[in-house]
Design an enzyme around this catalytic site. Structure first.
Site, PDB file in Angstrom:
ATOM      1  N   SER A 433       1.012  -1.726   0.132  1.00 40.99           N
ATOM      2  CA  SER A 433      -0.059   0.152   0.142  1.00 40.99           C
ATOM      3  C   SER A 433       0.648   1.481  -0.033  1.00 40.99           C
ATOM      4  O   SER A 433      -0.027   2.136  -0.139  1.00 40.99           O
ATOM      5  CB  SER A 433      -0.933  -0.190   1.182  1.00 40.99           C
ATOM      6  OG  SER A 433      -0.482  -0.818   2.250  1.00 40.99           O
ATOM      7  N   HIS A 454      -4.005  -3.755  -5.970  1.00 43.41           N
ATOM      8  CA  HIS A 454      -3.960  -3.068  -4.433  1.00 43.41           C
ATOM      9  C   HIS A 454      -6.051  -3.269  -3.388  1.00 43.41           C
ATOM     10  O   HIS A 454      -6.394  -2.422  -4.133  1.00 43.41           O
ATOM     11  CB  HIS A 454      -3.685  -2.386  -4.279  1.00 43.41           C
ATOM     12  CG  HIS A 454      -3.610  -1.444  -2.676  1.00 43.41           C
ATOM     13  ND1 HIS A 454      -3.656   0.069  -2.709  1.00 43.41           N
ATOM     14  CD2 HIS A 454      -3.409  -1.746  -1.810  1.00 43.41           C
ATOM     15  CE1 HIS A 454      -3.540   0.208  -1.281  1.00 43.41           C
ATOM     16  NE2 HIS A 454      -3.733  -0.703  -0.865  1.00 43.41           N
ATOM     17  N   GLU A 466      -7.156  -1.133  -6.412  1.00 44.09           N
ATOM     18  CA  GLU A 466      -6.382  -0.117  -7.244  1.00 44.09           C
ATOM     19  C   GLU A 466      -5.365  -1.864  -8.826  1.00 44.09           C
ATOM     20  O   GLU A 466      -4.731  -1.757  -8.146  1.00 44.09           O
ATOM     21  CB  GLU A 466      -5.252   0.547  -6.807  1.00 44.09           C
ATOM     22  CG  GLU A 466      -6.254   1.668  -6.203  1.00 44.09           C
ATOM     23  CD  GLU A 466      -5.281   2.574  -5.359  1.00 44.09           C
ATOM     24  OE1 GLU A 466      -5.565   3.578  -5.857  1.00 44.09           O
ATOM     25  OE2 GLU A 466      -5.311   2.550  -4.662  1.00 44.09           O
ATOM     26  N   ASN A 504      -4.934   5.438  -1.355  1.00 45.69           N
ATOM     27  CA  ASN A 504      -4.311   6.374  -0.048  1.00 45.69           C
ATOM     28  C   ASN A 504      -3.683   7.860  -0.081  1.00 45.69           C
ATOM     29  O   ASN A 504      -3.548   8.198   0.640  1.00 45.69           O
ATOM     30  CB  ASN A 504      -2.871   5.262   0.217  1.00 45.69           C
ATOM     31  CG  ASN A 504      -3.754   4.183   1.003  1.00 45.69           C
ATOM     32  OD1 ASN A 504      -4.621   4.814   1.552  1.00 45.69           O
ATOM     33  ND2 ASN A 504      -2.820   3.126   0.887  1.00 45.69           N
TER      34      ASN A 504
HETATM   35  P1  NAD Z   1       0.426  -9.150   8.262  1.00 45.66           P
HETATM   36  O1  NAD Z   1       1.675  -8.723   8.872  1.00 45.66           O
HETATM   37  O2  NAD Z   1      -1.416  -8.846   8.630  1.00 45.66           O
HETATM   38  O3  NAD Z   1       1.069 -10.434   7.373  1.00 45.66           O
HETATM   39  C1  NAD Z   1       2.127 -10.271   6.300  1.00 45.66           C
HETATM   40  C2  NAD Z   1       2.003 -12.037   6.965  1.00 45.66           C
HETATM   41  O4  NAD Z   1       3.138 -12.317   5.754  1.00 45.66           O
HETATM   42  C3  NAD Z   1       2.633 -13.212   8.104  1.00 45.66           C
HETATM   43  O5  NAD Z   1       1.452 -13.880   7.976  1.00 45.66           O
HETATM   44  C4  NAD Z   1       3.575 -13.627   8.187  1.00 45.66           C
HETATM   45  O6  NAD Z   1       4.245 -14.130   8.601  1.00 45.66           O
HETATM   46  C5  NAD Z   1       3.977 -13.228   6.713  1.00 45.66           C
HETATM   47  N1  NAD Z   1       4.938 -13.503   6.124  1.00 45.66           N
HETATM   48  C6  NAD Z   1       5.989 -13.112   6.490  1.00 45.66           C
HETATM   49  N2  NAD Z   1       7.760 -13.702   5.632  1.00 45.66           N
HETATM   50  C7  NAD Z   1       6.899 -13.495   5.038  1.00 45.66           C
HETATM   51  C8  NAD Z   1       8.043 -14.090   3.933  1.00 45.66           C
HETATM   52  N3  NAD Z   1       9.397 -14.566   3.811  1.00 45.66           N
HETATM   53  N4  NAD Z   1       7.110 -14.588   2.617  1.00 45.66           N
HETATM   54  C9  NAD Z   1       5.599 -14.947   2.971  1.00 45.66           C
HETATM   55  N5  NAD Z   1       5.482 -14.637   3.848  1.00 45.66           N
HETATM   56  C10 NAD Z   1       5.599 -13.849   4.944  1.00 45.66           C
HETATM   57  O7  NAD Z   1       0.287  -7.974   6.920  1.00 45.66           O
HETATM   58  P2  NAD Z   1      -1.187  -7.543   5.993  1.00 45.66           P
HETATM   59  O8  NAD Z   1      -1.845  -6.673   7.347  1.00 45.66           O
HETATM   60  O9  NAD Z   1      -1.692  -8.632   5.298  1.00 45.66           O
HETATM   61  O10 NAD Z   1       0.048  -6.570   4.836  1.00 45.66           O
HETATM   62  C11 NAD Z   1      -0.018  -7.597   3.586  1.00 45.66           C
HETATM   63  C12 NAD Z   1       0.481  -6.642   2.754  1.00 45.66           C
HETATM   64  O11 NAD Z   1      -0.762  -5.229   2.250  1.00 45.66           O
HETATM   65  C13 NAD Z   1       1.402  -5.213   3.011  1.00 45.66           C
HETATM   66  O12 NAD Z   1       2.216  -4.789   1.772  1.00 45.66           O
HETATM   67  C14 NAD Z   1       0.105  -4.388   3.834  1.00 45.66           C
HETATM   68  O13 NAD Z   1       1.703  -3.187   2.614  1.00 45.66           O
HETATM   69  C15 NAD Z   1      -0.549  -4.610   2.413  1.00 45.66           C
HETATM   70  N6  NAD Z   1      -2.173  -3.696   2.417  1.00 45.66           N
HETATM   71  C16 NAD Z   1      -2.165  -3.903   4.193  1.00 45.66           C
HETATM   72  C17 NAD Z   1      -3.616  -3.368   3.907  1.00 45.66           C
HETATM   73  C18 NAD Z   1      -4.259  -3.706   5.579  1.00 45.66           C
HETATM   74  O14 NAD Z   1      -5.351  -2.549   5.676  1.00 45.66           O
HETATM   75  N7  NAD Z   1      -3.666  -4.605   6.333  1.00 45.66           N
HETATM   76  C19 NAD Z   1      -4.132  -2.649   3.172  1.00 45.66           C
HETATM   77  C20 NAD Z   1      -3.879  -2.977   1.827  1.00 45.66           C
HETATM   78  C21 NAD Z   1      -2.422  -3.086   1.267  1.00 45.66           C
END
Ligand code: NAD
Length: 694
Positions: A433, A454, A466, A504
């Site tokens: 994001s 996204h 997106e 965003n």
């Molecule tokens: P999160 O921390 O909940 O999940 C990340 C996951 O990745 C965890 O389960 C972790 O164990 C895993 N992980 C760690 N290292 C890894 C590896 N080497 N290979 C595979 N998996 C691995 O994070 P999230 O909130 O789900 O966010 C994930 C992505 O989505 C980020 O890039 C974030 O910017 C984006 N995003 C988040 C949101 C939100 O509101 N949470 C919204 C849109 C986009």
């Protein structure tokens, strides 16, 4: 066509067509079978779903001539469309109509439905899939409704700033408990099969293969007809209705304030006044509907409906992505994977944390339940969703979606690891994001097949995605991703690799301004209230808590690093909260206390214009910048993205449309005032000067 009919009419259609001279003219087909049952089948020409138009009703009228002349033992209404009974009125036709023409058209439409209702043989609507709006109202003019398992009924007109206009306001409260009927119409909620039976909307629930037996039971008088008007008797006295209406008004005002959403309030008014007089109710419904159609709210909500359709069609029909691998089963990855599997994709998911993979399966089951999937559909979804710690799915995937932690080094490592294993032609998409795609180009297997997808949180509730292209993303990759989004029933908008992309980038100045106001000592409740009074679904402080303050800080830092102007400094309070580990809803505490799952309710008095403009104008200004810089293709797409990703007051038609209604000069002048008072972050974008509102 014959094949479809045969399927839906339990195999009788071919016989119908061949030996009974089924009359196939226009949108309807009619034929009587050997048992004397008349089958009237709605099959809108040149459309994959049924909608109810002026022509559909005129043709129904013509069929009723023939049916009255040679009365069947039972008349059955069905749809030949695989996707359901009928989706509602033809909005394209309605959107253009003047009040007087609407009244004339509706009066005529009511005459046809009254005629159907008055037939002296039993009438039955057999509903598979959805019967919505005018489609549901058509079934209400029948004596019985048979629901096929999975059917749903709803009157969602309030979402277009209207209320039912084809007799629903009268017939539904006659059929079921009147306050339950009002509740359905006021909220636009849908009754799925079980609820429809419990409420008394569906007389019978059967499987497709038992439709003929169910119709025969009605023919033989074995199914009791619900007493029309019986339920309404409890509210025959106007004092009883007034009492109920007062409560409804109070509840409705909270969810849909009358100054922004007049339709539900108009509905309560006409029910209170005429609820015991069907003729007066009918006239009042028509007049009120025609009037509501002319309101700005309805115009803007219909605009949002069209914008949704435009985004939906952006993907085109060709979706060649069957297998998806998701990297990371955290908050986002788990929901992305579950959603894609529910929509028919074969999905494998990897995560070093096994618990996360287990959590994903539980989340998938919850999503299926929330989406009213039956046991079979849920089982199929879970069959398509495979935890894959060994990442074997990568080599088969047409699309790999990266949803690992928001850490650039980690993402670069993940991309490099994937590069050796992805199959030729497969696409790699990141769900980042706040990071820019251009920074990863040397780590990805194929620049032309690298893009952003996204998704927003929570995935099942926020329909926008997106589709992000950097300079080297191939046009084919973008098109394939747009089609993929459409295929999984989401709304894609194409944007470029810009800090914060579109949503965003536009949302952050609004959130940061709210937090700066808090730094200045303005109560958070007052700030949130100002935004809600404008029409936002929740206040910015509550939203920041919902999104997660760590995520807000990530995005804010990334934006302020990449943008010279237009973004506030990062509020001290935000850093303090993140450092203290108070990250918002997910940790039980952020700016609000979320320990019981909801933030404290608003308590403060109404706010002045000043606070609202100071919050909203930075968002409008950022949308203008994005449009001028080509981050998003059109003003309509920008409006749609902000409505469907953030819930931006839909009755205002989207941020740029709203700016147009205020006038670009007025917006510019107001931003200048704020810039003088609060600093250069409010500097008006050149767009306001260079572009005239259309
Ligand atoms: P999160 O921390 O909940 O999940 C990340 C996951 O990745 C965890 O389960 C972790 O164990 C895993 N992980 C760690 N290292 C890894 C590896 N080497 N290979 C595979 N998996 C691995 O994070 P999230 O909130 O789900 O966010 C994930 C992505 O989505 C980020 O890039 C974030 O910017 C984006 N995003 C988040 C949101 C939100 O509101 N949470 C919204 C849109 C986009």
């Amino acid at each position: 066509m014959e094949g479809q009919l045969a399927e839906f009419l339990g195999g009788s259609a071919l016989e119908l067509g061949a030996s009974h001279g089924a009359l196939g003219h226009g949108h309807w087909r009619y034929g009587k079978d050997e048992d004397g049952i008349g089958w009237l089948v709605l099959d809108r020409e040149d459309a994959s779903v049924n909608t109810i138009s002026d022509t559909v009703l005129r043709e129904l009228d013509a069929h009723l001539d023939r049916i009255e002349f040679n009365l069947p033992r039972v008349l059955v209404l069905r749809s030949s469309k695989a996707r359901g009974f009928a989706m509602g009125a033809d909005i394209d036709a309605l959107a253009e109509m003047e009040a007087e023409a609407t009244e004339t058209l509706l009066t005529e439409a009511h005459r046809v439905l009254d005629r159907l209702e008055g037939l002296s043989c039993p009438t039955v609507a057999v509903v598979h899939g959805a019967a919505l709006g005018a489609g549901f109202e058509l079934t209400l003019a029948c004596d019985y409704r048979i629901a096929i398992e999975g059917a749903s009924f709803g009157l969602p007109e309030v979402r277009l700033g209207l209320h039912p206009g084809l007799g629903g306001t009268r017939r539904l409260p006659e059929l079921i408990e009147p306050t339950a009927a009002m509740q359905m119409m006021l909220t636009g909620s849908t009754a799925h099969t079980k609820k429809a039976r419990d409420l008394g909307i569906a007389d019978l629930v059967v499987q497709e293969r038992h439709v003929r037996a169910a119709v025969a039971a009605i023919r033989d008088g074995e199914v009791e007809q619900r007493g029309r008007g019986l339920m309404a008797r409890a509210f025959a006295l106007s004092s009883a209705r007034t009492l109920a209406a007062t409560r409804m008004r109070r509840e409705t005002e909270k969810a849909a304030p009358s100054k922004h959403y007049p339709a539900p309030h108009a509905l309560i008014d006409i029910w209170e006044k005429h609820g015991n007089d069907p003729d007066a109710m009918q006239k009042a419904e028509i007049a009120s509907f025609a009037q509501l159609l002319q309101t700005e709210t309805s115009g803007n909500l219909i605009r949002a409906f069209f914008l949704r359709r435009t985004l939906k069609n952006a993907g085109g029909a060709r979706d060649d992505i069957a297998r998806v691998h998701v990297v990371g089963a955290g908050a986002m990855g788990a929901e992305i994977a579950a959603w894609a599997a529910m929509q028919g994709k074969h999905v494998t998911v990897s995560d070093p944390d096994e618990e996360a993979l287990g959590g994903m399966i539980r989340r998938a089951a919850e999503i299926c339940k929330d989406e009213h999937k039956d046991a079979l559909e849920t089982r199929d979804t879970l069959d398509r969703l495979m935890p894959d710690p060994g990442e074997y799915g990568v080599a088969q995937a047409d699309l790999v979606i990266e949803a690992g932690p928001e850490k650039p080094e980690l993402k670069a490592e993940i991309f490099e690891g994937l590069a050796r294993r992805m199959k030729p032609g497969a696409i790699l998409a990141t769900n980042t994001s706040s990071l820019q795609l251009a920074d990863f180009l040397e780590h990805v297997p194929d620049k032309a097949r690298f893009a952003g997808l996204h998704f927003f949180n929570p995935v099942p509730k926020v329909p926008l995605i997106e589709v992000v292209s950097h300079d080297a993303t191939g046009a084919e990759t973008r098109e394939r991703l747009l089609s993929f989004c459409t295929a999984i029933d989401r709304l894609p908008v194409a944007v470029t690799d810009y800090p914060g992309f579109l949503v965003n980038r536009a949302l952050m100045p609004y959130l940061l301004e709210a937090l700066l106001m808090m730094d200045e000592g303005i109560a958070k409740e007052r700030i949130d209230k100002a935004a809600k009074e404008f029409g936002m679904p929740m206040g910015p402080v509550t939203l920041a808590d919902q999104v997660g303050l760590d995520i807000c800080l990530d995005v804010a830092e990334s934006l302020s690093k990449s943008l010279q102007t237009g973004i506030a400094e990062i509020p001290a309070l935000l850093r303090e909260k993140v450092e203290a580990g108070d990250l918002g809803r997910k940790t039980g505490r952020g700016f609000y206390d979320w320990s019981d799952g909801t933030p404290k309710p608003d308590t403060s008095e109404s706010t002045g214009e000043d606070l609202t403009d100071r919050l909203i104008l930075p968002l409008l200004n950022a949308c203008a910048t994005c449009l001028r810089e080509g981050v998003v293709g059109t003003a309509d797409e920008a409006d749609a993205a902000m409505i469907f990703a953030t819930g931006f007051a839909p009755f205002r038609g989207g941020p740029l449309h709203y700016a147009g209604t205020r006038g670009h000069d007025a917006i510019r002048a107001r931003l200048d005032e704020f810039a003088a008072a609060h600093g250069p972050r409010f500097k008006p974008d050149a767009y306001w000067r260079d572009v005239k509102p259309t």
